[in-house]
Design an enzyme around this catalytic site. Sequence first.
Site, PDB file in Angstrom:
ATOM      1  N   ALA A  79      71.362  60.801  12.325  1.00  0.00           N
ATOM      2  CA  ALA A  79      72.566  60.434  13.053  1.00  0.00           C
ATOM      3  C   ALA A  79      73.029  61.654  13.845  1.00  0.00           C
ATOM      4  CB  ALA A  79      73.637  59.989  12.078  1.00  0.00           C
TER       5      ALA A  79
ATOM      6  N   GLY B  36      69.288  59.424   9.223  1.00  0.00           N
ATOM      7  CA  GLY B  36      69.342  58.079   9.806  1.00  0.00           C
ATOM      8  C   GLY B  36      68.032  57.677  10.462  1.00  0.00           C
TER       9      GLY B  36
ATOM     10  N   GLU C 291      65.963  56.417   7.701  1.00  0.00           N
ATOM     11  CA  GLU C 291      66.565  55.142   7.282  1.00  0.00           C
ATOM     12  C   GLU C 291      66.235  54.024   8.268  1.00  0.00           C
ATOM     13  OE1 GLU C 291      70.372  57.389   6.915  1.00  0.00           O
ATOM     14  OE2 GLU C 291      70.630  56.171   5.116  1.00  0.00           O
TER      15      GLU C 291
ATOM     16  N   GLU D 294      70.740  64.934   4.481  1.00  0.00           N
ATOM     17  CA  GLU D 294      72.200  64.851   4.616  1.00  0.00           C
ATOM     18  C   GLU D 294      72.916  65.760   3.630  1.00  0.00           C
ATOM     19  OE1 GLU D 294      70.113  62.214   4.465  1.00  0.00           O
ATOM     20  OE2 GLU D 294      70.745  60.632   5.827  1.00  0.00           O
TER      21      GLU D 294
HETATM   22  C1  HXC Z   1      72.656  65.982  16.900  1.00  0.00           C
HETATM   23  C2  HXC Z   1      70.633  67.102  16.982  1.00  0.00           C
HETATM   24  C3  HXC Z   1      70.251  66.533  15.746  1.00  0.00           C
HETATM   25  C4  HXC Z   1      71.170  65.641  15.107  1.00  0.00           C
HETATM   26  C5  HXC Z   1      68.658  67.821  16.434  1.00  0.00           C
HETATM   27  N1  HXC Z   1      69.628  67.876  17.364  1.00  0.00           N
HETATM   28  N2  HXC Z   1      69.014  67.013  15.437  1.00  0.00           N
HETATM   29  N3  HXC Z   1      71.821  66.824  17.542  1.00  0.00           N
HETATM   30  N4  HXC Z   1      72.348  65.401  15.721  1.00  0.00           N
HETATM   31  N5  HXC Z   1      70.872  65.021  13.948  1.00  0.00           N
HETATM   32  C6  HXC Z   1      69.613  68.654  18.605  1.00  0.00           C
HETATM   33  C7  HXC Z   1      69.850  70.137  18.327  1.00  0.00           C
HETATM   34  O1  HXC Z   1      71.228  70.389  18.165  1.00  0.00           O
HETATM   35  C8  HXC Z   1      69.277  70.755  19.572  1.00  0.00           C
HETATM   36  O2  HXC Z   1      70.191  70.611  20.624  1.00  0.00           O
HETATM   37  C9  HXC Z   1      68.079  69.842  19.889  1.00  0.00           C
HETATM   38  O3  HXC Z   1      68.344  68.594  19.207  1.00  0.00           O
HETATM   39  C10 HXC Z   1      66.771  70.375  19.389  1.00  0.00           C
HETATM   40  O4  HXC Z   1      66.904  70.672  18.016  1.00  0.00           O
HETATM   41  P1  HXC Z   1      66.532  72.089  17.374  1.00  0.00           P
HETATM   42  O5  HXC Z   1      67.269  72.181  16.086  1.00  0.00           O
HETATM   43  O6  HXC Z   1      66.724  73.184  18.352  1.00  0.00           O
HETATM   44  O7  HXC Z   1      64.968  71.874  17.120  1.00  0.00           O
HETATM   45  P2  HXC Z   1      64.070  72.516  15.981  1.00  0.00           P
HETATM   46  O8  HXC Z   1      64.418  73.979  15.805  1.00  0.00           O
HETATM   47  O9  HXC Z   1      62.670  72.151  16.329  1.00  0.00           O
HETATM   48  O10 HXC Z   1      64.482  71.801  14.623  1.00  0.00           O
HETATM   49  C11 HXC Z   1      64.254  70.416  14.463  1.00  0.00           C
HETATM   50  C12 HXC Z   1      65.045  69.867  13.228  1.00  0.00           C
HETATM   51  C13 HXC Z   1      66.530  70.269  13.356  1.00  0.00           C
HETATM   52  C14 HXC Z   1      64.441  70.465  11.937  1.00  0.00           C
HETATM   53  C15 HXC Z   1      64.824  68.373  13.223  1.00  0.00           C
HETATM   54  O11 HXC Z   1      66.990  69.863  14.662  1.00  0.00           O
HETATM   55  C16 HXC Z   1      67.411  69.617  12.348  1.00  0.00           C
HETATM   56  O12 HXC Z   1      67.454  70.018  11.195  1.00  0.00           O
HETATM   57  N6  HXC Z   1      68.172  68.598  12.764  1.00  0.00           N
HETATM   58  C17 HXC Z   1      69.161  67.937  11.922  1.00  0.00           C
HETATM   59  C18 HXC Z   1      68.485  67.048  10.929  1.00  0.00           C
HETATM   60  C19 HXC Z   1      69.497  66.371  10.033  1.00  0.00           C
HETATM   61  O13 HXC Z   1      70.268  67.024   9.296  1.00  0.00           O
HETATM   62  N7  HXC Z   1      69.562  65.027  10.059  1.00  0.00           N
HETATM   63  C20 HXC Z   1      70.485  64.239   9.281  1.00  0.00           C
HETATM   64  C21 HXC Z   1      71.724  63.964  10.080  1.00  0.00           C
HETATM   65  S1  HXC Z   1      72.965  63.114   9.144  1.00  0.00           S
HETATM   66  P3  HXC Z   1      70.643  71.867  21.522  1.00  0.00           P
HETATM   67  O14 HXC Z   1      71.689  71.293  22.414  1.00  0.00           O
HETATM   68  O15 HXC Z   1      71.109  72.913  20.575  1.00  0.00           O
HETATM   69  O16 HXC Z   1      69.365  72.243  22.226  1.00  0.00           O
HETATM   70  C22 HXC Z   1      72.453  61.529   9.110  1.00  0.00           C
HETATM   71  C23 HXC Z   1      73.353  60.564   8.374  1.00  0.00           C
HETATM   72  C24 HXC Z   1      72.877  59.148   8.476  1.00  0.00           C
HETATM   73  O17 HXC Z   1      71.447  61.170   9.638  1.00  0.00           O
HETATM   74  C25 HXC Z   1      73.969  58.166   8.097  1.00  0.00           C
HETATM   75  C26 HXC Z   1      74.670  57.583   9.279  1.00  0.00           C
HETATM   76  C27 HXC Z   1      75.859  56.748   8.997  1.00  0.00           C
END
Ligand code: HXC
Length: 258
Positions: free
Chosen positions: A65, A109, A112, A132
């Site tokens: 998400a 997400g 999911e 998460e």
């Molecule tokens: C918003 C995101 C994002 C996310 C990545 N980006 N994941 N933006 N939400 N979930 C953006 C980064 O901010 C960055 O933008 C660009 O995408 C590239 O990501 P990087 O981090 O620079 O890439 P990398 O170093 O290759 O790392 C990849 C990654 C990392 C390991 C996937 O991005 C990461 O850990 N992302 C978050 C994963 C996460 O925690 N997901 C769960 C979310 S909560 P900029 O602008 O900086 O270039 C969830 C809840 C679900 O999903 C329930 C819903 C109701």
Amino acid sequence: MAYETIIVEVDDDVATITLNRPDALNALNSQLLGELAQALTEADANDKVRCIILTGSAKAFAAGADIKEMSEKSFVEMFLGDFFEPATEAVAKVRKPVIAAVSGYALGGGCELAMMCDFIIASETAKFGQPEINLGVIAGIGGTQRLPRYVGKAKAMDMHLTGRFMDAEEAERSGLVSRVVPVKQLMEEAQSAAAKIAEKSMLASIAAKQAVNRAFETTLDEGLLFERRLFHSLFATEDQKEGMSAFLEKRTPQFRDR
Ligand code: HXC
């Protein structure tokens, strides 16, 4: 309808929906999920479409998400808005078969969403996770419920509590994905699976999907009864007569969804 965060292509009888927010690794925001729900509902209603493929990019199916969109939300906003529920409900309610073709990150997400599809074909680079916990929250669109149904409690707990990622090889071994292929072959493999599904009677496909899904909702006895009722009901269709006659006559069946 013109979409901004997804690409929809209908080729022959397969609809392919590609998540398309490359700058954010296809992070799921309200717009994307709203568009996805609409595109899936349209594909489900389109008589030409017999199978749907949901995919992302080589780097990410979806990295979760959208954390930027969520970060400042209050409990009241999340609760009253029932964050993401209407859209995810629409995804899970599609009647036609939906294949997730996953390359790269399928996190939070994203994992999911892939699990809401009927089965997952992964590329060798796929990484699944429910990270998460690292953000001080937990999965919110089915991860705590669907992941244990795919991989069992031990691995599901491990992933939800530690936030670790599972690679494609482990995902296949654990039952999360049905096939793993080299990244270049991912779409070809998904299209070939979709084409196989598209050849079948839609009546039987929908019945099979409903019956397998029922296995996760009910007791064995009730599930067996549900299956038997659907099985019997398919004998009211022309496609059953056609399928069995074609076998006996050693020819390819021509299903007409009747
Ligand atoms: C918003 C995101 C994002 C996310 C990545 N980006 N994941 N933006 N939400 N979930 C953006 C980064 O901010 C960055 O933008 C660009 O995408 C590239 O990501 P990087 O981090 O620079 O890439 P990398 O170093 O290759 O790392 C990849 C990654 C990392 C390991 C996937 O991005 C990461 O850990 N992302 C978050 C994963 C996460 O925690 N997901 C769960 C979310 S909560 P900029 O602008 O900086 O270039 C969830 C809840 C679900 O999903 C329930 C819903 C109701």
